[in-house]
Write a protein that holds these residues in place. Sequence first.
Motif, PDB file in Angstrom:
ATOM      1  N   ALA A 189       0.170  -2.488  12.213  1.00  0.00           N
ATOM      2  CA  ALA A 189       0.824  -1.577  11.271  1.00  0.00           C
ATOM      3  C   ALA A 189       1.601  -2.353  10.213  1.00  0.00           C
ATOM      4  O   ALA A 189       1.600  -1.970   9.029  1.00  0.00           O
ATOM      5  N   ARG A 190       2.257  -3.437  10.625  1.00  0.00           N
ATOM      6  CA  ARG A 190       3.004  -4.253   9.665  1.00  0.00           C
ATOM      7  C   ARG A 190       2.050  -4.952   8.700  1.00  0.00           C
ATOM      8  O   ARG A 190       2.335  -5.052   7.500  1.00  0.00           O
ATOM      9  N   PHE A 191       0.935  -5.421   9.217  1.00  0.00           N
ATOM     10  CA  PHE A 191      -0.051  -6.074   8.349  1.00  0.00           C
ATOM     11  C   PHE A 191      -0.566  -5.084   7.311  1.00  0.00           C
ATOM     12  O   PHE A 191      -0.625  -5.396   6.113  1.00  0.00           O
ATOM     13  N   MET A 192      -0.922  -3.877   7.738  1.00  0.00           N
ATOM     14  CA  MET A 192      -1.420  -2.868   6.804  1.00  0.00           C
ATOM     15  C   MET A 192      -0.360  -2.494   5.765  1.00  0.00           C
ATOM     16  O   MET A 192      -0.665  -2.292   4.586  1.00  0.00           O
ATOM     17  N   GLU A 193       0.878  -2.421   6.214  1.00  0.00           N
ATOM     18  CA  GLU A 193       1.973  -2.076   5.306  1.00  0.00           C
ATOM     19  C   GLU A 193       2.095  -3.103   4.182  1.00  0.00           C
ATOM     20  O   GLU A 193       2.232  -2.748   3.002  1.00  0.00           O
ATOM     21  N   LEU A 194       2.017  -4.395   4.550  1.00  0.00           N
ATOM     22  CA  LEU A 194       2.142  -5.452   3.549  1.00  0.00           C
ATOM     23  C   LEU A 194       0.889  -5.559   2.686  1.00  0.00           C
ATOM     24  O   LEU A 194       0.975  -5.906   1.505  1.00  0.00           O
ATOM     25  N   VAL A 195      -0.274  -5.258   3.257  1.00  0.00           N
ATOM     26  CA  VAL A 195      -1.505  -5.210   2.462  1.00  0.00           C
ATOM     27  C   VAL A 195      -1.361  -4.139   1.380  1.00  0.00           C
ATOM     28  O   VAL A 195      -1.665  -4.372   0.202  1.00  0.00           O
ATOM     29  N   GLN A 196      -0.890  -2.966   1.780  1.00  0.00           N
ATOM     30  CA  GLN A 196      -0.677  -1.877   0.822  1.00  0.00           C
ATOM     31  C   GLN A 196       0.344  -2.269  -0.243  1.00  0.00           C
ATOM     32  O   GLN A 196       0.131  -2.054  -1.446  1.00  0.00           O
ATOM     33  N   GLN A 197       1.433  -2.842   0.207  1.00  0.00           N
ATOM     34  CA  GLN A 197       2.506  -3.238  -0.709  1.00  0.00           C
ATOM     35  C   GLN A 197       2.006  -4.215  -1.765  1.00  0.00           C
ATOM     36  O   GLN A 197       2.275  -4.050  -2.973  1.00  0.00           O
ATOM     37  N   GLU A 198       1.275  -5.248  -1.332  1.00  0.00           N
ATOM     38  CA  GLU A 198       0.806  -6.263  -2.277  1.00  0.00           C
ATOM     39  C   GLU A 198      -0.312  -5.733  -3.178  1.00  0.00           C
ATOM     40  O   GLU A 198      -0.410  -6.116  -4.342  1.00  0.00           O
ATOM     41  N   LEU A 199      -1.155  -4.853  -2.643  1.00  0.00           N
ATOM     42  CA  LEU A 199      -2.192  -4.242  -3.483  1.00  0.00           C
ATOM     43  C   LEU A 199      -1.567  -3.469  -4.634  1.00  0.00           C
ATOM     44  O   LEU A 199      -2.000  -3.575  -5.787  1.00  0.00           O
ATOM     45  N   MET A 200      -0.560  -2.680  -4.328  1.00  0.00           N
ATOM     46  CA  MET A 200       0.088  -1.877  -5.369  1.00  0.00           C
ATOM     47  C   MET A 200       0.849  -2.754  -6.354  1.00  0.00           C
ATOM     48  O   MET A 200       0.885  -2.469  -7.549  1.00  0.00           O
ATOM     49  N   ARG A 201       1.432  -3.830  -5.846  1.00  0.00           N
ATOM     50  CA  ARG A 201       2.205  -4.703  -6.738  1.00  0.00           C
ATOM     51  C   ARG A 201       1.328  -5.455  -7.718  1.00  0.00           C
ATOM     52  O   ARG A 201       1.579  -5.449  -8.920  1.00  0.00           O
ATOM     53  N   ILE A 202       0.258  -6.095  -7.214  1.00  0.00           N
ATOM     54  CA  ILE A 202      -0.527  -6.947  -8.119  1.00  0.00           C
ATOM     55  C   ILE A 202      -1.457  -6.156  -9.032  1.00  0.00           C
ATOM     56  O   ILE A 202      -1.892  -6.652 -10.063  1.00  0.00           O
ATOM     57  N   THR A 203      -1.780  -4.912  -8.632  1.00  0.00           N
ATOM     58  CA  THR A 203      -2.658  -4.093  -9.479  1.00  0.00           C
ATOM     59  C   THR A 203      -1.877  -3.077 -10.297  1.00  0.00           C
ATOM     60  O   THR A 203      -2.463  -2.396 -11.145  1.00  0.00           O
ATOM     61  N   ALA A 204      -0.555  -2.980 -10.035  1.00  0.00           N
ATOM     62  CA  ALA A 204       0.286  -1.976 -10.695  1.00  0.00           C
ATOM     63  C   ALA A 204      -0.268  -0.568 -10.465  1.00  0.00           C
ATOM     64  O   ALA A 204      -0.243   0.289 -11.358  1.00  0.00           O
ATOM     65  N   ALA A 205      -0.777  -0.315  -9.256  1.00  0.00           N
ATOM     66  CA  ALA A 205      -1.353   0.987  -8.921  1.00  0.00           C
ATOM     67  C   ALA A 205      -0.269   2.063  -8.936  1.00  0.00           C
ATOM     68  O   ALA A 205       0.851   1.832  -8.487  1.00  0.00           O
ATOM     69  N   SER A 206      -0.608   3.220  -9.439  1.00  0.00           N
ATOM     70  CA  SER A 206       0.351   4.321  -9.520  1.00  0.00           C
ATOM     71  C   SER A 206       0.418   5.114  -8.215  1.00  0.00           C
ATOM     72  O   SER A 206       1.339   5.891  -7.998  1.00  0.00           O
ATOM     73  N   GLN A 207      -0.566   4.938  -7.355  1.00  0.00           N
ATOM     74  CA  GLN A 207      -0.575   5.619  -6.069  1.00  0.00           C
ATOM     75  C   GLN A 207      -1.130   4.679  -5.010  1.00  0.00           C
ATOM     76  O   GLN A 207      -1.824   3.706  -5.336  1.00  0.00           O
ATOM     77  N   PRO A 208      -0.810   4.905  -3.729  1.00  0.00           N
ATOM     78  CA  PRO A 208      -1.272   3.994  -2.677  1.00  0.00           C
ATOM     79  C   PRO A 208      -2.797   3.861  -2.654  1.00  0.00           C
ATOM     80  O   PRO A 208      -3.522   4.808  -2.945  1.00  0.00           O
ATOM     81  N   VAL A 209      -3.248   2.667  -2.318  1.00  0.00           N
ATOM     82  CA  VAL A 209      -4.678   2.400  -2.165  1.00  0.00           C
ATOM     83  C   VAL A 209      -5.087   2.891  -0.775  1.00  0.00           C
ATOM     84  O   VAL A 209      -4.336   2.745   0.192  1.00  0.00           O
TER      85      VAL A 209
END
Length: 526
Positions: A197-217
């Motif tokens: 769960a922690r790994f997925m949380e950080l994967v989501q966090q970094e995906l949104m940060r580096i892509t500037a996504a407006s909503q969760p991937v």
Amino acid sequence: MMQLHRAILVDDELFTRKGLIKLIDWEDCGFEIAGEADNGEDALALIERVQPQLVITDIRMPVIDGLELIRRVTTENNMKPAFVIISGYNDFNYAQQAMRYGVQDFVVKPIDEIEFTSILKKINEKLNAEQEEQSKRERRIGSEMIKSLILGEASEASIAGWERRLQLKKTDFLIYMFAELNDNHRLEPSTGQIPNARFMELVQQELMRITAASQPVNLYEHRNRTGILLPGFLLEPFNGELERFLAKFRAALDIHFGKSVFLYAGSPVYGLAHIRDSYKAAKDALLYKYTNDERIVVYEQMQSEQLNYIGFEPAQFNQFMEHFEELKSDAVKTAVEQWFLDFREKRYAPEAVKMNIQQCVMGIMKTIRSMEGDEQSLSTLKPLLNWQDINLSLGELKNMFSAFIEESGLLVAELRKEQQKGGIQKIKSYIEMNYSQNMSLKSIAAQFYVNPVYLGQLFKKTYGVYFNEFLLQLRVNEAKKLLRQSCAMRVYEIAEKVGFSNADYFVTQFEKIEHMTPTEYRNQLQ
């Protein structure tokens, strides 16, 4: 860390707004001031534009008062922010009307800092809980969507609905990929293990940060890796270049996990209906895990590369086992180094690596069993037998395999010592039972299938005397016993009885040890 909630202040008194901004530590309360308005009409436009999570408003204002502002927002607007009313009028009628619209609290001027801070922190906690619950729902919906798509169970209607939800255009491509955390096992109790769960949380966090996504991937938790449904428009910050995105994503995850994250990207497809094809390609990309050090595998680049499913050459494996049983650790280490180099350079598929590792493990276990040892006593055996149940880099697999070989070698050495000890005891017992017969180191070694030189060294090491010295002392001791107990036996008869074919040689050896002849020994007793 939670993102700050947006708040706006609505009050026709500029002094009140600016004073409130300075009075409260907004960031500590979980908020940032995203705008101000001095009347209800402007506030409506501001709310529409800023989309705040909290509106703090006075009641008595020109154009549109606070209650009307709250009514319009709560009944006519899709946005449902929390409201806090502030007023210089201690009028509970206002408060009662406001509460019908879901107002969080009613604060009377002059505002008390401690009281207002407490109200804001409670609202922040509630908003955080709502956000977390919403995120869970979004993740659950996204996970169910991915599962339905990769299993081929999604209907056309649901696919169309999901595409609208993801705001996908017909020209937008999609890629399915895996993020895989490696070497996240616990061989030592002190080693921390990162939860999925922690790994997925950080994967989501970094995906949104580096892509500037407006909503969760959208992510999906596979058995031992995280699946990612990546819309092509998220690659815009990287000029649409997948390799640049993957390198940036890997570097971002390395900050959290070190160099243990592997990324695998499937083929680009158009439309959610075809994401299953990209998923299959990403699974095929997993087979190229051990072919490079980059920790990034793009199926489109690797699909033409042929994988190897070959086993060790019989002569090569037999030589390895010979070196292992001879406890030639340097030769064994050299072989292991070469094998793991071949795994990478010759593009071994993970299944082929597994097959060859298992062949070695089984060979070593067979050796231990043949020496009457218990391979289950090896602490490194179980992790190695189950290594494909966890994600391991090639380097960590080599460490695990090398640790098993080292521990096994120590066990074999110990078993050999025990066997040698048991064997030499049998030889000693045989000598003690048959000392009167004609025997030599060479004849004993031949009888027990041991090298005579080795037997001589082992005998001296175990009992502190050489074989010939032991045999001679044994015979002399027995001769002394016969000299004491039988006065009728002649010296030559005693010599023959204890294993000497030549009486004169017996006398010489007896005198050498006892410093007197057999006759003198007998006379001394009389």
